[in-house]
Write a protein that holds these residues in place. Structure first.
Motif, short mmCIF file in Angstrom:
data_model
loop_
_atom_site.label_atom_id
_atom_site.label_comp_id
_atom_site.label_asym_id
_atom_site.label_seq_id
_atom_site.Cartn_x
_atom_site.Cartn_y
_atom_site.Cartn_z
N THR A 137 0.71 -1.14 0.17
CA THR A 137 0.06 0.10 -0.03
C THR A 137 0.71 1.13 -0.26
OG1 THR A 137 -1.63 -0.98 1.14
CG2 THR A 137 -1.49 1.74 1.43
N LEU A 138 1.81 1.30 0.97
CA LEU A 138 2.83 2.83 1.24
C LEU A 138 3.78 2.54 -0.78
CD1 LEU A 138 4.55 1.44 4.22
CD2 LEU A 138 2.96 3.93 3.54
N LEU A 139 3.50 1.89 -1.39
CA LEU A 139 4.26 2.18 -2.68
C LEU A 139 3.60 2.04 -3.84
CD1 LEU A 139 6.67 -1.30 -3.25
CD2 LEU A 139 6.58 1.35 -3.21
N ARG A 140 2.05 1.85 -3.32
CA ARG A 140 1.19 2.44 -3.90
C ARG A 140 0.54 3.87 -4.16
NH1 ARG A 140 -3.31 -2.69 -5.90
NH2 ARG A 140 -2.97 -1.32 -7.62
N GLU A 141 0.82 4.44 -2.68
CA GLU A 141 0.89 5.41 -2.62
C GLU A 141 1.46 6.59 -3.18
OE1 GLU A 141 -1.55 4.94 1.14
OE2 GLU A 141 -3.19 4.48 0.97
N GLY A 142 2.78 6.02 -3.04
CA GLY A 142 3.70 6.48 -3.43
C GLY A 142 4.75 7.32 -2.49
N LYS A 143 3.65 6.63 -1.15
CA LYS A 143 4.85 7.61 0.12
C LYS A 143 6.02 6.77 0.13
CE LYS A 143 0.29 7.94 2.70
NZ LYS A 143 -0.47 7.80 3.43
N VAL A 144 6.32 5.63 -0.05
CA VAL A 144 7.86 4.89 -0.20
C VAL A 144 8.60 5.49 -1.95
CG1 VAL A 144 7.46 4.51 2.02
CG2 VAL A 144 7.24 2.84 -0.01
N ASP A 145 10.07 4.34 -1.86
CA ASP A 145 10.40 4.23 -2.99
C ASP A 145 10.61 2.69 -2.90
OD1 ASP A 145 11.14 7.20 -3.72
OD2 ASP A 145 12.47 6.78 -2.70
N LEU A 146 10.84 2.30 -1.89
CA LEU A 146 11.09 0.66 -2.13
C LEU A 146 10.57 0.08 -0.45
CD1 LEU A 146 14.78 0.45 -2.57
CD2 LEU A 146 13.03 -0.60 -4.22
N SER A 147 10.24 -1.06 -0.64
CA SER A 147 9.45 -1.77 0.17
C SER A 147 10.40 -3.57 0.84
CB SER A 147 8.18 -2.40 0.43
OG SER A 147 7.16 -0.67 0.81
N LEU A 148 10.56 -3.60 2.21
CA LEU A 148 11.24 -4.63 1.91
C LEU A 148 10.30 -5.28 3.23
CD1 LEU A 148 14.63 -3.38 3.70
CD2 LEU A 148 14.38 -4.32 1.22
N ALA A 149 9.62 -6.59 2.90
CA ALA A 149 8.68 -7.38 3.82
C ALA A 149 8.81 -8.92 2.94
CB ALA A 149 7.36 -6.57 3.76
N VAL A 150 8.07 -9.29 3.88
CA VAL A 150 7.36 -9.92 4.19
C VAL A 150 6.05 -10.51 4.31
CG1 VAL A 150 7.84 -13.54 4.80
CG2 VAL A 150 9.43 -11.44 5.90
N THR A 151 6.15 -10.94 2.54
CA THR A 151 4.41 -10.72 2.02
C THR A 151 4.51 -11.87 0.74
OG1 THR A 151 2.74 -9.61 2.01
CG2 THR A 151 4.61 -8.42 1.08
N GLU A 152 3.19 -12.24 0.71
CA GLU A 152 2.82 -12.55 -0.59
C GLU A 152 1.94 -12.22 -1.12
OE1 GLU A 152 4.42 -15.43 -1.53
OE2 GLU A 152 5.43 -15.76 -0.28
N GLN A 153 1.42 -10.70 -0.98
CA GLN A 153 0.78 -9.90 -1.69
C GLN A 153 0.81 -9.74 -3.24
OE1 GLN A 153 -0.13 -6.43 0.85
NE2 GLN A 153 -1.54 -6.24 -0.62
N GLU A 154 0.20 -9.24 -3.65
CA GLU A 154 0.75 -9.58 -4.83
C GLU A 154 -0.29 -8.03 -6.27
OE1 GLU A 154 -0.36 -12.79 -7.85
OE2 GLU A 154 2.17 -13.90 -7.00
N SER A 277 6.57 1.85 -12.16
CA SER A 277 6.79 3.06 -12.67
C SER A 277 8.03 3.40 -12.16
CB SER A 277 5.87 5.03 -11.42
OG SER A 277 5.85 4.02 -10.63
N THR A 278 9.32 2.64 -11.45
CA THR A 278 10.14 3.12 -11.29
C THR A 278 11.47 2.62 -11.04
OG1 THR A 278 10.78 2.03 -9.09
CG2 THR A 278 9.77 4.20 -9.09
N THR A 279 10.32 1.42 -12.69
CA THR A 279 11.94 0.12 -12.30
C THR A 279 12.81 0.89 -13.33
OG1 THR A 279 9.84 -1.45 -12.76
CG2 THR A 279 11.87 -1.29 -14.21
N ASN A 280 13.40 1.66 -14.70
CA ASN A 280 13.93 2.39 -14.79
C ASN A 280 14.97 3.42 -14.61
OD1 ASN A 280 14.00 -0.09 -16.80
ND2 ASN A 280 12.40 0.77 -17.94
N TYR A 281 14.22 3.93 -13.53
CA TYR A 281 14.86 5.12 -12.57
C TYR A 281 16.62 5.17 -11.88
CZ TYR A 281 15.06 9.40 -10.29
OH TYR A 281 15.44 10.20 -9.72
N ALA A 282 17.06 6.07 -13.06
CA ALA A 282 18.58 4.76 -12.55
C ALA A 282 19.01 4.73 -11.26
CB ALA A 282 19.74 6.01 -13.28
#
Length: 299
Positions: A137-154, A277-282
């Motif tokens: 959720t934090l990623l999709r809301e643009g509040k963070v650049d990366l998430s480190l977690a243990v989840t199977e959520q897709e 959206s950040t896949t290719n951001y160097a």
């Protein structure tokens, strides 16, 4: 007023070179085109900008006033359209926002920060707490650049990379009564459980595995932090089930007993998540590679 960016570039060259021919060469345009640009600029600023001075030209007071502003504008344009290959972590002064579970922060952050100090001293980190529910959720809301977690959520707009696999172990104080007899699931459930649950749930994965064996334990205490949990074992008979990496670190620091569980629990996979959206951001491509290499070195 609409600004023609080509005129900005031409103006910068004219103010630097003080010569139409040399300015044309500098920006890769013909001399007539550069002369036309100068004429247009004189009209815009209502000022000649370049005036004859012997065999050359000098800048008017208005042109001298414009020079630093034009230089900053061109520098900003250059930075805006800089290609990804131009990213240099050594000189970068960006901020990276990471959402991380308590467990993964404990495992990865010390080495990651050490690597950053060495490889990218100008990059600052902002780490916020996340669990398996909020990481995506934090990623999709643009509040963070990366998430480190243990989840199977897709999610269709979120990508991930596995960092390491982890197994569960049990942690107790030295002299705990559990160690006076055989290691069995039945004896395990005789002792009160200490559970790490950020949501305050009274059951965890261990309880689900025990239920499959027809067993149930009492979860006497729940806490929200992995670092706190081992510290509560020293003067109690509670049993903690936790990932091996944090368990072994706590065991060494606090003299606790770490051993295999008397029943089977599935391992878990720590993952890194990022928005498509950040896949290719160097800068973030480089940062993701850094986290992946950090996971290899410390795990």
């Amino acid at each position: 007023m609409t600004v023609d960016l080509n005129l900005v570039v031409a103006l910068g060259a004219l103010l630097d070179e003080r010569n139409v021919s040399r300015a044309a060469v500098k920006i890769g345009r013909s001399q007539p085109a550069t002369s036309s640009a100068l004429a247009r600029l004189r009209e815009i600023f209502n000022d000649p900008l370049l005036v004859r001075d012997g065999r050359g030209y000098r800048l008017t007071p208005r042109a001298e006033e414009l020079r630093p502003h034009v230089a900053r504008a061109i520098a900003a344009l250059t930075a805006t359209f800089k290609t990804p290959s131009d990213f240099d972590p050594v000189t970068s002064d960006m901020v990276v926002r990471i959402a991380a579970s308590d467990y993964l922060a404990v495992v990865l952050m010390p080495q990651l920060i050490s690597d950053l100090v060495r490889l990218a001293p100008g990059i600052d980190l902002r780490v916020v707490a996340a669990d398996r529910r909020s990481a995506i959720t934090l990623l999709r809301e643009g509040k963070v650049d990366l998430s480190l977690a243990v989840t199977e959520q897709e999610a269709p707009d979120v990508l991930s990379l596995p960092l390491f696999d982890e197994e569960f172990v049990m942690v107790t104080r030295p002299g705990h009564p559990y160690h006076s007899g055989p290691s069995t699931p039945e004896r395990f459930v005789e002792h009160p459980g200490l559970l790490v649950s950020q949501a305050g749930d009274g059951t965890g994965i261990a309880d689900e595995c025990l239920a499959q064996l027809g067993l149930k334990r009492r979860v006497a205490v729940t806490v929200a932090h992995f670092l706190l949990a081992p510290r509560l074992l020293a003067n109690s008979d509670h049993v903690l089930v936790i990932g091996r990496r944090v368990a072994e670190a706590a065991g060494k620091e606090q003299g606790l007993c770490v051993e295999a569980l008397p029943f089977t629990m599935p391992a878990f996979t720590a993952r890194m998540f990022w928005h498509t959206s950040t896949t290719n951001y160097a800068p973030l491509v480089w940062f993701r590679k850094l986290i992946a290499s950090t996971a290899v070195s410390c795990c």
